[in-house]
Design a protein around this motif. Structure first.
Motif, PDB file in Angstrom:
ATOM      1  N   TRP A  40      11.395  -4.905  -7.460  1.00  0.00           N
ATOM      2  CA  TRP A  40      11.797  -4.776  -6.056  1.00  0.00           C
ATOM      3  C   TRP A  40      11.060  -5.783  -5.192  1.00  0.00           C
ATOM      4  O   TRP A  40      11.666  -6.464  -4.343  1.00  0.00           O
ATOM      5  N   VAL A  41       9.744  -5.919  -5.372  1.00  0.00           N
ATOM      6  CA  VAL A  41       8.950  -6.872  -4.596  1.00  0.00           C
ATOM      7  C   VAL A  41       9.408  -8.304  -4.866  1.00  0.00           C
ATOM      8  O   VAL A  41       9.534  -9.117  -3.933  1.00  0.00           O
TER       9      VAL A  41
ATOM     10  N   ALA B 287       8.287   2.758  -6.590  1.00  0.00           N
ATOM     11  CA  ALA B 287       8.776   1.393  -6.370  1.00  0.00           C
ATOM     12  C   ALA B 287       9.057   1.145  -4.893  1.00  0.00           C
ATOM     13  O   ALA B 287       8.775   0.064  -4.367  1.00  0.00           O
ATOM     14  N   ALA B 288       9.612   2.147  -4.211  1.00  0.00           N
ATOM     15  CA  ALA B 288       9.874   2.013  -2.782  1.00  0.00           C
ATOM     16  C   ALA B 288       8.578   1.860  -2.001  1.00  0.00           C
ATOM     17  O   ALA B 288       8.506   1.123  -1.016  1.00  0.00           O
ATOM     18  N   ALA B 289       7.529   2.573  -2.444  1.00  0.00           N
ATOM     19  CA  ALA B 289       6.240   2.453  -1.773  1.00  0.00           C
ATOM     20  C   ALA B 289       5.632   1.066  -1.974  1.00  0.00           C
ATOM     21  O   ALA B 289       4.899   0.574  -1.110  1.00  0.00           O
ATOM     22  N   ALA B 290       5.935   0.436  -3.116  1.00  0.00           N
ATOM     23  CA  ALA B 290       5.391  -0.895  -3.392  1.00  0.00           C
ATOM     24  C   ALA B 290       6.184  -2.002  -2.713  1.00  0.00           C
ATOM     25  O   ALA B 290       5.658  -3.107  -2.510  1.00  0.00           O
ATOM     26  N   ALA B 291       7.444  -1.745  -2.365  1.00  0.00           N
ATOM     27  CA  ALA B 291       8.309  -2.800  -1.829  1.00  0.00           C
ATOM     28  C   ALA B 291       7.745  -3.491  -0.582  1.00  0.00           C
ATOM     29  O   ALA B 291       7.832  -4.718  -0.471  1.00  0.00           O
ATOM     30  N   PRO B 292       7.151  -2.770   0.385  1.00  0.00           N
ATOM     31  CA  PRO B 292       6.639  -3.467   1.575  1.00  0.00           C
ATOM     32  C   PRO B 292       5.520  -4.451   1.290  1.00  0.00           C
ATOM     33  O   PRO B 292       5.174  -5.257   2.156  1.00  0.00           O
TER      34      PRO B 292
ATOM     35  N   ALA C   4      10.516   9.890  -9.303  1.00  0.00           N
ATOM     36  CA  ALA C   4       9.138   9.472  -9.075  1.00  0.00           C
ATOM     37  C   ALA C   4       8.997   7.957  -9.188  1.00  0.00           C
ATOM     38  O   ALA C   4       8.296   7.321  -8.387  1.00  0.00           O
ATOM     39  N   ILE C   5       9.665   7.362 -10.169  1.00  0.00           N
ATOM     40  CA  ILE C   5       9.611   5.899 -10.325  1.00  0.00           C
ATOM     41  C   ILE C   5      10.262   5.220  -9.128  1.00  0.00           C
ATOM     42  O   ILE C   5       9.746   4.226  -8.596  1.00  0.00           O
ATOM     43  N   ALA C   6      11.402   5.739  -8.691  1.00  0.00           N
ATOM     44  CA  ALA C   6      12.079   5.160  -7.527  1.00  0.00           C
ATOM     45  C   ALA C   6      11.205   5.247  -6.282  1.00  0.00           C
ATOM     46  O   ALA C   6      11.118   4.293  -5.499  1.00  0.00           O
ATOM     47  N   ALA C   7      10.527   6.386  -6.084  1.00  0.00           N
ATOM     48  CA  ALA C   7       9.665   6.546  -4.915  1.00  0.00           C
ATOM     49  C   ALA C   7       8.462   5.619  -4.982  1.00  0.00           C
ATOM     50  O   ALA C   7       8.063   5.021  -3.973  1.00  0.00           O
TER      51      ALA C   7
ATOM     52  N   SER D 134       6.753   2.655 -13.091  1.00  0.00           N
ATOM     53  CA  SER D 134       6.669   2.448 -11.643  1.00  0.00           C
ATOM     54  C   SER D 134       6.213   1.036 -11.325  1.00  0.00           C
ATOM     55  O   SER D 134       6.725   0.397 -10.400  1.00  0.00           O
ATOM     56  N   GLY D 135       5.250   0.534 -12.108  1.00  0.00           N
ATOM     57  CA  GLY D 135       4.802  -0.835 -11.894  1.00  0.00           C
ATOM     58  C   GLY D 135       5.899  -1.849 -12.131  1.00  0.00           C
ATOM     59  O   GLY D 135       6.073  -2.795 -11.351  1.00  0.00           O
TER      60      GLY D 135
END
Length: 209
Positions: free
Chosen positions: A96-97, A143-148, A138-141, A89-90
């Protein structure tokens, strides 16, 4: 295309696949009653938003999704799988970031679309880093949470609003989940093909000896 339509379109396709028997081929698909209950709760909670940190807001539907996915993985996995989830996830979130920051600073080199490249590459990374469907989602979610967070790293540049659970965020999550599953399936097919080739070679060697 307006924000949210990509997620809606992919969600409808996923619903059709679920109804037509795809659930039996996916270890992460919940039973129909549980899925309907979660969808109803997500629709009800979507109108609520809460601030988290500085300049970031999260909707109730996104919070429900993230909590349920993480709880599902943690209750069905072991310590090694939890550590793998955190590490993957990291990495996916960092990718993504980084793409969002790069496009905000110099949006010249774009693969497909600026709002699609980050989710697709992060999802592809999720599919390459794990073999299990539940970890892909779970990894995609995560990563999406970290994108902002990209907006906090470069406050002086024009970037999408730091909102977890908005229409654009759901689009990104849907694309990341799709890329993760397609990449994971392609990886599995390549591995099976390689095993078949190796098995046939061993049989030929055994016959020749």
């Amino acid at each position: 295309m307006n924000d949210g339509y990509t997620a809606l379109w992919l969600g409808l396709i996923g619903g059709i696949l679920y109804i037509t028997g795809w659930r039996e081929r996916n270890d992460a698909a919940p039973p129909a009653p549980v899925l309907l209950l979660l969808l109803a709760a997500a629709v009800w909670l979507h109108a609520y938003e809460w601030p988290i940190g500085s300049g970031i807001r999260i909707s109730g539907s996104a919070a429900l999704l993230l909590v349920c996915l993480m709880a599902y993985v943690l209750t069905r996995g072991n310590g090694g799988e939890t550590a793998l989830l955190a590490a993957c996830s990291g990495l996916a979130g960092l990718l993504w970031v980084w793409i969002r920051c790069m496009y905000a600073a110099d949006p010249v080199f774009v693969l497909i679309r600026p709002e699609w490249d980050g989710p697709l590459l992060a999802g592809a990374a999720a599919g390459l880093l794990s073999d299990k469907a539940r970890l892909h989602y779970a990894i995609a979610a995560a990563a999406a949470a970290a994108a902002p967070l990209s907006g906090l790293l470069q406050p002086g540049l024009s970037q999408p609003a730091a909102e977890i659970g908005g229409p654009a965020w759901w689009d990104g999550l849907a694309l990341a989940a799709l890329a993760a599953r397609l990449t994971g399936c392609a990886r599995l097919l390549l591995r099976q093909a390689s095993e078949r080739v190796n098995g046939s070679r061993l049989k030929q060697r055994g016959g020749n000896s």
